[in-house]
Structure formats: structure tokens, C-alpha cells
Motif scaffolding. Structure first.
Motif, PDB file in Angstrom:
ATOM      1  N   MET A  23      -1.780  -5.894  -5.778  1.00 19.62           N
ATOM      2  CA  MET A  23      -0.737  -6.302  -4.821  1.00 19.62           C
ATOM      3  C   MET A  23      -1.191  -6.079  -3.380  1.00 19.62           C
ATOM      4  O   MET A  23      -0.631  -6.660  -2.450  1.00 19.62           O
ATOM      5  N   ILE A  24      -2.192  -5.239  -3.198  1.00 20.90           N
ATOM      6  CA  ILE A  24      -2.775  -5.018  -1.873  1.00 20.90           C
ATOM      7  C   ILE A  24      -3.976  -5.947  -1.685  1.00 20.90           C
ATOM      8  O   ILE A  24      -4.121  -6.588  -0.644  1.00 20.90           O
ATOM      9  N   LEU A  25      -4.827  -6.013  -2.697  1.00 19.32           N
ATOM     10  CA  LEU A  25      -6.091  -6.745  -2.569  1.00 19.32           C
ATOM     11  C   LEU A  25      -5.912  -8.245  -2.387  1.00 19.32           C
ATOM     12  O   LEU A  25      -6.611  -8.855  -1.570  1.00 19.32           O
ATOM     13  N   ILE A  26      -5.001  -8.852  -3.118  1.00 19.79           N
ATOM     14  CA  ILE A  26      -4.872 -10.315  -3.070  1.00 19.79           C
ATOM     15  C   ILE A  26      -4.414 -10.802  -1.690  1.00 19.79           C
ATOM     16  O   ILE A  26      -5.085 -11.646  -1.080  1.00 19.79           O
ATOM     17  N   ALA A  79       0.830  -1.208   0.000  1.00 18.74           N
ATOM     18  CA  ALA A  79       0.000   0.000   0.000  1.00 18.74           C
ATOM     19  C   ALA A  79       0.862   1.255   0.000  1.00 18.74           C
ATOM     20  O   ALA A  79       0.546   2.235  -0.673  1.00 18.74           O
ATOM     21  N   SER A  80       1.965   1.234   0.729  1.00 18.91           N
ATOM     22  CA  SER A  80       2.877   2.381   0.749  1.00 18.91           C
ATOM     23  C   SER A  80       3.498   2.591  -0.624  1.00 18.91           C
ATOM     24  O   SER A  80       3.633   3.734  -1.084  1.00 18.91           O
ATOM     25  N   SER A  81       3.864   1.520  -1.276  1.00 12.02           N
ATOM     26  CA  SER A  81       4.412   1.613  -2.624  1.00 12.02           C
ATOM     27  C   SER A  81       3.373   2.164  -3.588  1.00 12.02           C
ATOM     28  O   SER A  81       3.682   2.974  -4.470  1.00 12.02           O
ATOM     29  N   PHE A  82       2.131   1.739  -3.416  1.00 14.50           N
ATOM     30  CA  PHE A  82       1.038   2.246  -4.248  1.00 14.50           C
ATOM     31  C   PHE A  82       0.806   3.735  -3.994  1.00 14.50           C
ATOM     32  O   PHE A  82       0.535   4.499  -4.914  1.00 14.50           O
ATOM     33  N   MET A  83       0.939   4.149  -2.735  1.00 14.90           N
ATOM     34  CA  MET A  83       0.681   5.547  -2.369  1.00 14.90           C
ATOM     35  C   MET A  83       1.811   6.478  -2.791  1.00 14.90           C
ATOM     36  O   MET A  83       1.559   7.593  -3.239  1.00 14.90           O
ATOM     37  N   PHE A  84       3.050   6.039  -2.630  1.00 18.37           N
ATOM     38  CA  PHE A  84       4.172   6.956  -2.775  1.00 18.37           C
ATOM     39  C   PHE A  84       5.110   6.631  -3.937  1.00 18.37           C
ATOM     40  O   PHE A  84       6.124   7.291  -4.097  1.00 18.37           O
ATOM     41  N   GLY A  85       4.778   5.624  -4.728  1.00 19.51           N
ATOM     42  CA  GLY A  85       5.656   5.242  -5.832  1.00 19.51           C
ATOM     43  C   GLY A  85       5.724   6.312  -6.912  1.00 19.51           C
ATOM     44  O   GLY A  85       4.825   7.140  -7.069  1.00 19.51           O
ATOM     45  N   TRP A  86       6.808   6.284  -7.681  1.00 21.15           N
ATOM     46  CA  TRP A  86       7.016   7.279  -8.733  1.00 21.15           C
ATOM     47  C   TRP A  86       6.031   7.081  -9.885  1.00 21.15           C
ATOM     48  O   TRP A  86       5.386   8.006 -10.332  1.00 21.15           O
ATOM     49  N   HIS A  87       5.925   5.865 -10.382  1.00 18.41           N
ATOM     50  CA  HIS A  87       4.986   5.586 -11.466  1.00 18.41           C
ATOM     51  C   HIS A  87       4.234   4.315 -11.102  1.00 18.41           C
ATOM     52  O   HIS A  87       4.778   3.221 -11.184  1.00 18.41           O
ATOM     53  N   VAL A  88       2.992   4.468 -10.694  1.00 17.50           N
ATOM     54  CA  VAL A  88       2.197   3.336 -10.239  1.00 17.50           C
ATOM     55  C   VAL A  88       0.984   3.197 -11.140  1.00 17.50           C
ATOM     56  O   VAL A  88       0.220   4.143 -11.324  1.00 17.50           O
ATOM     57  N   HIS A  89       0.817   2.031 -11.726  1.00 14.09           N
ATOM     58  CA  HIS A  89      -0.351   1.773 -12.569  1.00 14.09           C
ATOM     59  C   HIS A  89      -1.518   1.356 -11.685  1.00 14.09           C
ATOM     60  O   HIS A  89      -1.318   0.840 -10.585  1.00 14.09           O
TER      61      HIS A  89
END
Length: 195
Positions: free
Chosen positions: A54-57, A38-48
């Protein structure tokens, strides 16, 4: 470089608590895994948008074993999956994408209530989740009715992104806070009574 630093700062408390954990259980590993994703999803440079999987599963796997994560899983499923609907953008796919979304959420509610038998979301979470109904209404009816699709063609995408992102921000703070404040440090199956 800045997003890397922000992401690192965001996951350090979670990783420290994981390293200091006295018990070695699947739950104690899965929750930090979800928080880091979730942190990677929130703060990543380019997130699709698809990175939400990756969070839901792992959260879905955790949810069927522990009652305390059922509400968080349902909440993030609503906003995570709806944020994927703009990827199916043609008019022919409107009914299919909305039917799949509603069916998946209905299945989750039925399954979680069957397994755990209690209300899944707090009142403010239910109200915010119901607000998502207005997004497809605006996109498919209201904007055409007022001819806004010609003047503001990207407004539905922006509304979807902003509304879903606020739900994801709430989930991140709530889930992270619950993990950091959890003093049980074990594999207990807690019951949460929702208001």
C-alpha cells in the motif's frame, strides 16, 4: 484503542496540510496518501507484511514523474520487499526469492537513473542498504555453520524484522518531514542532488 489514537495523531498533521493546500494536483494528494498508508503500517494494531504494498505501489507511480521521490522509493523498496522474503521460507525457494529481490532492486536503480540521471540515495542510506546483504548470509550460511539454527531458530526472522523496521522508521520520518517542510505547495518537479 491506543493504536487508533496513535495512528490518528500521526496522520493529523498530514491531513491538515492537505486540507490547507492551495493547489489541487495529483502529487499533493499522492504524498499524503503514502504517508497515511505508511502511518497505518507503522502504528496499526495488526499489520501483515504485505501491507507494505500500500506504500510501494503509489510511491512507485509518483517516482516515475518526480525526481525528489526516487531515492525514497528505492530505499523503502529495499526494506519493504526484503521484509516479505520470510514468507517464502522453504530452502527450495531461497534462490528464487533472492533472485526476484535483486532483479527488482536492479530494475528500479536502472529505471530511476535512466529517467532522473542522478544518485538516488545519500551516503548513509547507501551504507544502511548495503547492510541488508548480511541478513541472507547469516540466515543461509552463518547460523548453520555455528549450529545456531538449533539454539536460536527464530533469530533470522528477528534480525530481518528489526533491520527492515529501522529502515521503514527512517523512511517514515524522512518522507513525512519532507512533506511537512515543503513550502512549494505545487506540482513542481524538483531536482535533488545526492551527496
Amino acid at each position: 484503542a491506543m493504536t487508533f489514537i496513535i495512528l490518528l495523531v500521526a496522520i493529523i498533521p498530514c491531513c491538515i496540510k492537505l486540507m490547507l493546500s492551495k493547489t489541487d494536483t495529483p502529487r499533493n494528494f499522492m504524498k499524503p496518501l503514502i504517508i497515511c498508508a505508511a502511518s497505518s503500517f507503522m502504528f496499526g494494531w495488526h499489520v501483515h507484511e504485505k501491507a507494505i504494498l500500500m506504500i510501494l505501489i503509489p510511491l512507485q507511480v509518483l517516482t516515475f514523474h518526480y525526481k525528489s521521490e526516487a531515492g525514497s522509493s528505492l530505499f523503502v523498496s529495499i526494506f519493504g520487499l526484503y521484509s516479505l522474503t520470510p514468507l517464502l521460507f522453504t530452502n527450495e525457494l531461497i534462490l528464487i526469492k533472492l533472485s526476484l529481490f535483486v532483479a527488482y532492486i536492479a530494475f528500479n536503480i536502472f529505471a530511476f537513473r535512466t529517467i532522473h540521471g542522478y544518485r538516488l540515495l545519500y551516503v548513509h542510506e547507501r551504507l544502511y542498504s548495503l547492510g541488508i546483504i548480511f541478513l541472507p548470509l547469516y540466515e543461509n550460511f552463518i547460523q548453520h555453520l555455528f549450529k545456531l539454527d538449533e539454539k536460536l531458530p527464530f533469530l533470522p526472522l528477528m534480525l530481518t524484522s528489526v533491520y527492515c523496521s529501522l529502515g521503514m522508521i527512517y523512511f517514515w520520518f524522512k518522507f513525512y518531514g519532507e512533506f511537512l517542510l515543503d513550502s512549494t505547495d505545487g506540482d513542481t518537479k524538483k531536482k535533488h542532488k545526492k551527496k
